[in-house]
Design an enzyme around this catalytic site. Sequence first.
Site, PDB file in Angstrom:
ATOM      1  N   GLY A  58     -13.965 -12.526   0.299  1.00 13.53           N
ATOM      2  CA  GLY A  58     -13.568 -13.696   0.038  1.00 13.53           C
ATOM      3  C   GLY A  58     -13.819 -14.504   1.428  1.00 13.53           C
TER       4      GLY A  58
ATOM      5  N   GLU B  15       0.767  -1.281  -0.054  1.00 14.81           N
ATOM      6  CA  GLU B  15       0.101   0.140   0.101  1.00 14.81           C
ATOM      7  C   GLU B  15       0.859   1.184   0.065  1.00 14.81           C
ATOM      8  OE1 GLU B  15      -2.939   2.375  -0.266  1.00 14.81           O
ATOM      9  OE2 GLU B  15      -3.447   0.406   0.412  1.00 14.81           O
TER      10      GLU B  15
END
Length: 481
Positions: A377, A233
């Site tokens: 998920g 990130e």
Amino acid sequence: MDTAPPFDNQAEQGVLGSILIDDTAFAKVVEMLSAESFYSIRHILIYAAMQTLFDEGRPTDLVMVSAELKRRAKLSAAGGDWYIFELGETVPFPRNVVYYAQIVQEKSELRQLAIMAGEVGAQAYDPASKSSDIINELASRVFDGRAPKKEYRALSSVVERAYELVESTKLDGVPANVIRTGFKCLDDELIGFMPKEYIVLGARPSMGKTALALRFSLNAAKNNIPVGFISIEMSETALGMRLLAMESGVSLRQMRRGWISREELEKIKETQKKLSTLPIYVDDTALQNSTTIRARARRLQVQHEVKLIIVDHLQKIQPMDDKETSLPAITTKNSAQLVMLAKELNVPIFVISQLSRELEKGRRNKRPQLSDLRESGSIEQDADVVLMIYRQAYYDIQDPKKRNEELDNTSEIFIAKNRNGPQRHVELLFMPETADFVPLEKDHETPPAHQGKIIGLNDDDDDDDDDDLFKGDDNDDDIPF
């Protein structure tokens, strides 16, 4: 000019000769070698016969190996009785069988790498091939081939280890190999981060996910626990700026703009010197997939013996297959890979995750729920521990009616899932100027175990919506992520 494949004939003979004359030798090398580890055809046949004898609980001496080869009609191809007898006679030091096996294993791996390199070279000339696919396949094959073999353990061994853990906890107050978060309120509930655990920290953007992960890193490193921080990130420079702000107390915003006094600059310099001694290792390589993360994590452990690995963040991990476009499917696969990595390296893997945008849409109580991970998920099922951050101040500052009010930066850290304990939420104080989390007490001086406030789920001062804090929300099943 052709070059012979890597092999060491003497080492191969040393392994086989040691097994022939030492009935304990095969058990010492069985986890290291297979018949395919040998280069010589004769040695492959002899070791395969030894493997059968060992599996059947029979001796692996000269007579039995010869008889097994005769039964297979392979004695002549293996060199005959005279060669087997010679192996047993010429081995120099049977007690060194493990060292001989290591040489054989090394040469075998070199041969396998040579084969892989040839196959990769052939694929590279295929116009339909993609470099990313070739690299991923090669990395996967290399590390799968080097993965340690796990043996079965008898229950007696399992419970003995469990008892030792209980005993160490009784004597020391903390189980062995547990990494404390540094916040007493969290450690009272979690005990700490355990080896092989998969820990997920979830929150919406700007809640302080990276800040809390960095604080955990600092607290662990200050206790001489090496930490690997894989940042997909943020850049390493941005992370370095944050760490300097957190430890020096100088405003991160002012540091970025250069609006600091000479005294503050000196303070930052002293902080830089102190941070330089901490065992934190940063990898800010962009566009990583689970295979490259696995490779880099293994390298971190080999080179620096890291005991905690932090990944920031899960949704930034690239798919293994470029054709895969479904974010939930990609995240599910990457999450499963990180679970396996935690078990493989025997360290806790701490992963930052985004939450569903639906949390911001029409929900009066914007405290995160475990169900907000569902569109990410299978994280909810994979994780051993799920932590979530909620800061009411983040929403208050966006409310025109509250912009002139003094903000309360108390932050709630929800233990939304805990395989080995209860669900709880605790309170810490977020420091927006330095992007850091500290205990609620104002008179602390950064003690080794920060204090905090523990709030039970059924406390009377919770608002009405807290009763459903950790319950699933059927309407979230089809959240567009």
